[in-house]
Design an enzyme around this catalytic site. Sequence first.
Site, mmCIF file in Angstrom:
data_model
loop_
_atom_site.group_PDB
_atom_site.id
_atom_site.type_symbol
_atom_site.label_atom_id
_atom_site.label_comp_id
_atom_site.label_asym_id
_atom_site.label_seq_id
_atom_site.Cartn_x
_atom_site.Cartn_y
_atom_site.Cartn_z
ATOM 1 C CB CYS A 127 -4.522 10.387 11.803
ATOM 2 S SG CYS A 127 -2.914 9.672 12.080
ATOM 3 C CE LYS A 178 -1.502 1.627 4.085
ATOM 4 N NZ LYS A 178 -1.249 3.031 4.456
ATOM 5 C CG ASN A 179 2.419 2.621 3.470
ATOM 6 O OD1 ASN A 179 1.263 2.940 3.207
ATOM 7 N ND2 ASN A 179 2.829 2.372 4.702
ATOM 8 N NE ARG A 216 1.126 10.569 10.165
ATOM 9 C CZ ARG A 216 0.487 9.560 9.577
ATOM 10 N NH1 ARG A 216 -0.609 9.109 10.105
ATOM 11 N NH2 ARG A 216 0.931 9.029 8.455
ATOM 12 C CG ASP A 261 3.539 1.398 9.484
ATOM 13 O OD1 ASP A 261 3.699 1.621 8.283
ATOM 14 O OD2 ASP A 261 3.280 2.289 10.316
ATOM 15 N NE ARG A 277 -7.001 4.877 5.558
ATOM 16 C CZ ARG A 277 -6.224 5.777 6.176
ATOM 17 N NH1 ARG A 277 -6.472 6.084 7.437
ATOM 18 N NH2 ARG A 277 -5.226 6.361 5.553
HETATM 19 C C1 EPZ Z 1 4.440 6.871 6.129
HETATM 20 O O1 EPZ Z 1 3.709 7.911 6.732
HETATM 21 C C2 EPZ Z 1 3.483 5.685 6.066
HETATM 22 N N1 EPZ Z 1 2.318 6.027 5.250
HETATM 23 C C3 EPZ Z 1 3.040 5.323 7.483
HETATM 24 O O2 EPZ Z 1 2.230 4.154 7.370
HETATM 25 C C4 EPZ Z 1 4.277 4.969 8.311
HETATM 26 O O3 EPZ Z 1 3.881 4.700 9.639
HETATM 27 C C5 EPZ Z 1 5.259 6.150 8.293
HETATM 28 O O4 EPZ Z 1 5.579 6.497 6.920
HETATM 29 C C6 EPZ Z 1 6.555 5.838 9.020
HETATM 30 O O5 EPZ Z 1 7.159 4.722 8.466
HETATM 31 C C7 EPZ Z 1 2.441 5.991 3.900
HETATM 32 O O6 EPZ Z 1 3.494 5.710 3.362
HETATM 33 C C8 EPZ Z 1 1.198 6.331 3.124
HETATM 34 P P1 EPZ Z 1 6.668 10.153 8.181
HETATM 35 P P2 EPZ Z 1 4.337 9.412 6.745
HETATM 36 O O7 EPZ Z 1 6.570 11.421 7.417
HETATM 37 O O8 EPZ Z 1 5.050 9.669 5.482
HETATM 38 C C9 EPZ Z 1 7.255 13.396 11.540
HETATM 39 C C10 EPZ Z 1 0.437 2.759 7.821
HETATM 40 O O9 EPZ Z 1 0.007 2.234 8.861
HETATM 41 N N2 EPZ Z 1 7.177 14.382 10.463
HETATM 42 O O10 EPZ Z 1 7.865 9.291 8.002
HETATM 43 O O11 EPZ Z 1 3.263 10.356 7.152
HETATM 44 C C11 EPZ Z 1 5.882 12.821 11.872
HETATM 45 O O12 EPZ Z 1 5.214 13.646 12.787
HETATM 46 C C12 EPZ Z 1 0.872 4.202 7.835
HETATM 47 O O13 EPZ Z 1 0.554 2.168 6.718
HETATM 48 C C13 EPZ Z 1 7.479 15.697 10.730
HETATM 49 O O14 EPZ Z 1 7.807 16.051 11.855
HETATM 50 O O15 EPZ Z 1 5.386 9.273 7.934
HETATM 51 C C14 EPZ Z 1 6.199 11.483 12.471
HETATM 52 O O16 EPZ Z 1 6.470 11.647 13.853
HETATM 53 C C15 EPZ Z 1 0.703 4.846 9.197
HETATM 54 N N3 EPZ Z 1 7.380 16.618 9.734
HETATM 55 C C16 EPZ Z 1 7.498 11.076 11.759
HETATM 56 O O17 EPZ Z 1 8.002 12.248 11.116
HETATM 57 C C17 EPZ Z 1 7.019 16.258 8.453
HETATM 58 O O18 EPZ Z 1 6.968 17.141 7.565
HETATM 59 C C18 EPZ Z 1 7.306 9.999 10.701
HETATM 60 O O19 EPZ Z 1 6.465 10.523 9.736
HETATM 61 C C19 EPZ Z 1 6.707 14.909 8.202
HETATM 62 C C20 EPZ Z 1 6.801 13.985 9.211
#
Ligand code: EPZ
Length: 422
Positions: free
Chosen positions: A118, A22-23, A123, A308, A400
């Site tokens: 969420c 999915k990701n 996020r 995850d 989802r």
């Molecule tokens: C991706 O989300 C995945 N979703 C998430 O999977 C996964 O948990 C996550 O990466 C971490 O591996 C998809 O790929 C669609 P991040 P993403 O940006 O990109 C902080 C699932 O269950 N952050 O790596 O949103 C944020 O707050 C889902 O399949 C900032 O601070 O994750 C978090 O603490 C859930 N500023 C951390 O980074 C930003 O601009 C990780 O977020 C962006 C993120």
Amino acid sequence: MDKIRVKGGNELSGEIKISAAKNSVLPIIAASILGNDKVKINNAPMLEDVYVICNVLEELGCNISLDKSSKSITVDSCNIKPINANNELVKKMRASFLIMGPMLSRLGYCKLSLPGGCNIGSRPIDLHLKGFKALGADIEIGHGYVEARAKKLIANRIYLDFPSVGATENIIMASVFAKGTTIIENAAEEPEIKDLADFLNSMGAMIDGAGRGKIIIEGVDSLKGTEHTPIYDRIEAGTFMIAGAITHSKIKVMGINEEHLRPVIEKLKESGVKIEVSEEEQSIVVDGRNIIKSVDIKTMPYPGFPTDMQAQMMSLLALANGVSVITETVFENRFMHVSELARMGANVKIDGRTALIEGVPKITGCEVKATDLRAGAALIIAGLSAEGETDVTDIYHIDRGYVDIEKKLRSIGADIERYSVD
Ligand code: EPZ
């Protein structure tokens, strides 16, 4: 509203087939608008989130054909136009924000509603916006929207304070046409990043180093169409591996990449689960017929233990011998499943980002609520082992990210069914 009912206690056996990630598919679908010709994605997982991002692209004027039987998605973005920002669909799924990078590259303009937080965390998108600004975009935020404009995107060196998956993907997509050499440092290293880069490179992009912490993108003038099959879903695979372990069964999971699953394999081995990988068959045999021992987990960006998989692992450790410690370093609120597991008899104490899990001899089935995608999967896994029946509600979260989870588990002997309640 649908529910999933699990009757615990069955030993599982047989083979379970993993779907594509999915990701991986979500950013790849977003990236498909960068091509000046048709893009075909094969073996796509037919999931709610995939339908949402396809609908967003249709709102953009793209012509999408989604064939559920052959699991293929074809995107023709030749008539693309700026999106109507207050699009309900964009609000519906955070991953829709992944269209901002490609829209900036393609049209030099994009206005989207700010993705909300969420259940698992606030996020933020500050790192995405830092990257877009570094490439020369003007960003305006107001009234719940982000508006990005860029007459010309110019290559730059961008350091990510945190190896954000989404920010890495969005910046890659925003830099593919940027004149010069863009370097992303402290980039996310998840396998889905490399899959996105492989997809874009097959369209003519020049991206090097994806999957490592430093990614180099040489701007090109245009990208052509392509055909791509995404990687397997390492989180779905890990989820079913734990289903085998928690039911003390021996099952085969088909469709895996050992390297992508390394942190999960190592932790399961440490907890006493026997693991046998077949590279050529791309399969893994999980034998959980031993006693499960307590282990400590610290979630980290890849190649660390995936956040995850944290909830699913907690379900297993709730029944392990001894006390385990789980530290969630990636999201600030990803223990929503703890109170639901406690209703089943798990003994978990939370202190900030750390959970102390004291294994109990058994848990009992009851009605529990899925609070997010992976928490829902963790509750189904717990139900496989619980005494009696577990009813999981709010399973739209689960749909989802998991294709036919109850059918796949039933195919290896789980007593599980989906039923509708009005
Ligand atoms: C991706 O989300 C995945 N979703 C998430 O999977 C996964 O948990 C996550 O990466 C971490 O591996 C998809 O790929 C669609 P991040 P993403 O940006 O990109 C902080 C699932 O269950 N952050 O790596 O949103 C944020 O707050 C889902 O399949 C900032 O601070 O994750 C978090 O603490 C859930 N500023 C951390 O980074 C930003 O601009 C990780 O977020 C962006 C993120």
